[in-house]
Motif scaffolding. Structure first.
Motif: not given
Length: 181
Positions: A77-83
């Motif tokens: 259930n991995a979270p979304e990521i942003r950079i």
């Protein structure tokens, strides 16, 4: 004598807030993500303008070299990521990444000495793994560094792992422009 009055206990996530981001170092990093007890800080970016209550965690990473970088969040259930780049929530700018298959697998061009802000977010409490890998493409990745072969009946072995697409490369007959060496 113990008092039987229950007191609420609040457990805070160490890197829940932007200013408490955990610093990552290196070129091949794997670290746990926990969004248990995470919250959404006022002013955090909201790309979709859907304003759901989110749980977030923050990291910083200073690029030790100019290179392509993969950042992944991995788990059931991995979270979304942003950079992002920027020193304040109010001045964050997207780091020019693109999704590799999903919003949990990003790639971007890092510049040596630049500090990047990595945000993992999701509406649910979850645990996963955050991976960051600086890519070192094959020596013959660019046309200018091509390998010249001579002779006949050659057996050539190589890999496209971490290879890039160079502007102006011809389109293969099958139209797949993913990676070429």
């Amino acid at each position: 004598n113990l008092d039987s009055t229950a007191l609420p206990i609040t457990v805070l996530l160490a890197n829940d807030f932007f200013t408490n981001a955990i610093a990552l170092t290196g070129t091949n990093i794997s670290t746990p993500i926990s969004l248990y007890a995470g919250s959404q800080e006022p002013g955090e970016p909201d790309f979709l303008n859907d304003h759901p209550p989110r749980r977030t965690a923050w990291w910083t990473w200073a690029a030790p070299e100019t290179a392509r970088v993969w950042v992944d969040s991995v788990g059931s259930n991995a979270p979304e990521i942003r950079i992002y780049t920027g020193d304040k929530l109010s001045s964050l700018a997207q780091a020019g990444y693109f999704w590799r298959n999903s919003s949990r697998h990003l790639e971007f061009q890092a510049t040596a000495g630049t500090t990047y802000r990595i945000d993992a977010f999701q509406t649910d409490e979850t645990e996963a793994i955050l991976n960051l890998k600086v890519l070192h493409p094959p020596a013959n990745d660019l046309f200018a560094n091509r390998t010249v072969w001579q002779g006949t009946n050659l057996l050539i072995q190589g890999t496209l792992l971490m290879a890039s697409q160079e502007p102006g490369e011809p389109v293969p007959p099958d139209g797949d422009r993913q990676s070429v060496v």
